[in-house]
Design an enzyme around this catalytic site. Structure first.
Site, PDB file in Angstrom:
ATOM      1  CG  ASP A  71      -1.828   1.095   1.392  1.00 31.28           C
ATOM      2  OD1 ASP A  71      -2.288   1.611   0.358  1.00 31.28           O
ATOM      3  OD2 ASP A  71      -2.121   1.481   2.540  1.00 31.28           O
TER       4      ASP A  71
ATOM      5  CG  ASP B 120      -2.042   7.339   0.483  1.00 29.89           C
ATOM      6  OD1 ASP B 120      -1.010   7.904   0.108  1.00 29.89           O
ATOM      7  OD2 ASP B 120      -3.081   7.273  -0.202  1.00 29.89           O
TER       8      ASP B 120
ATOM      9  CG  ASP C  49      -2.896   2.070   6.423  1.00 27.05           C
ATOM     10  OD1 ASP C  49      -3.041   1.758   5.215  1.00 27.05           O
ATOM     11  OD2 ASP C  49      -3.232   3.181   6.878  1.00 27.05           O
TER      12      ASP C  49
END
Lengths: 171, 171
Positions: free
Chosen positions: A8, A10, A130
């Site tokens: 990922d 961000d 996240d």
């Protein structure tokens, strides 16, 4: 054949919190400390989240996560790396996001980057993300990258990573 | 569960040839007729291809393919549609491409759009594409959408589609 890992952007490669914390007071005159964010969804912690991330080339100027350059290079050599970002929700972010990646991780080729709406459409063996919404739909091995919003999640299906310095030990 | 179909943008939804033909003479003072393009790779037919497609918001102002609105809507109702474009090679094209899609096919949600480098990483049942490089790596059912550059390809692994008006018969 190398295993394929999807990573990922961000909250994993790009550290969004310092800029969110700095910009939110421009809209609502309150200050937030990093500790106050623990366990709080970003959209609650930052009431002006959408305005912040869609203005002033937010994604072009983020700092990178500590140690992410060396550790991503390590993964890049060991695995088939794809950088996958759910960028479609911020329609004008993509050109900035790609330029940011090419600047901070110059060994990554643009062919390794995917912008999409849902990550479950990608075939891969491992994910580092996240957000539980991306992890929960993934069929392979799932690593949750610690960020304030996910710090209270304790799901046995996810292996927690507390920073890029841990990645070379775990993967 | 609906089958998942991945649909290409350039040369399938967006008609790139009228604009390429109109712009190439700005660089080399020669005119090209559509017939002269048959069987010729775009990069040979248009020596200034890269300059053309990376300037003047090329991807924002393309005409759509005839009948593509109605036929894409038909597919959208029958299948799980993903619009997948190998957009990474033109780093600044993505914001324009997404805006173009949202304007011409307003029933498509941005979550159905994927920009990537390689289409073989996407899990799907069916593909419609004009480029053999995308078709050949795909594991599901493959439809080749007729464009001048692919008109001489006669591969039994691909089902040829000569326009969007044929799609509602074939799919």
């Amino acid at each position: 054949m190398k295993k394929r890992i999807i990573i990922d952007m961000d909250g994993v490669l790009a550290n969004i919190y310092p800029t969110l914390i700095a910009r939110e007071p421009m809209y609502n005159n309150t200050n937030t400390t990093p500790e106050e964010l623990n366990g709080i969804p970003d959209s609650i912690a930052f009431p002006n989240l959408y305005e912040i991330v869609t203005s002033d080339h937010f994604f072009r100027n983020l700092p990178e996560m500590n140690n992410s350059q060396e550790a991503l290079k390590y993964l890049h050599e060991k695995y088939e790396v794809l950088i996958v970002s759910a960028a479609m929700e911020f329609a004008n972010s993509m050109n900035d996001k790609l330029a940011w990646l090419m600047e901070h991780y110059p060994f990554i080729r643009c062919e390794q980057v995917v912008f999409c709406g849902r990550k479950d459409i990608i075939e891969a063996d491992i994910i580092i993300d996240d957000h539980p919404k991306n992890l929960s739909v993934f069929k392979g091995k799932r690593y949750i990258f610690t960020q304030p919003h996910n710090i209270k999640i304790n799901d046995p299906d996810y292996i927690r990573i507390n920073g890029w310095d841990e990645i070379t030990q775990l993967l």
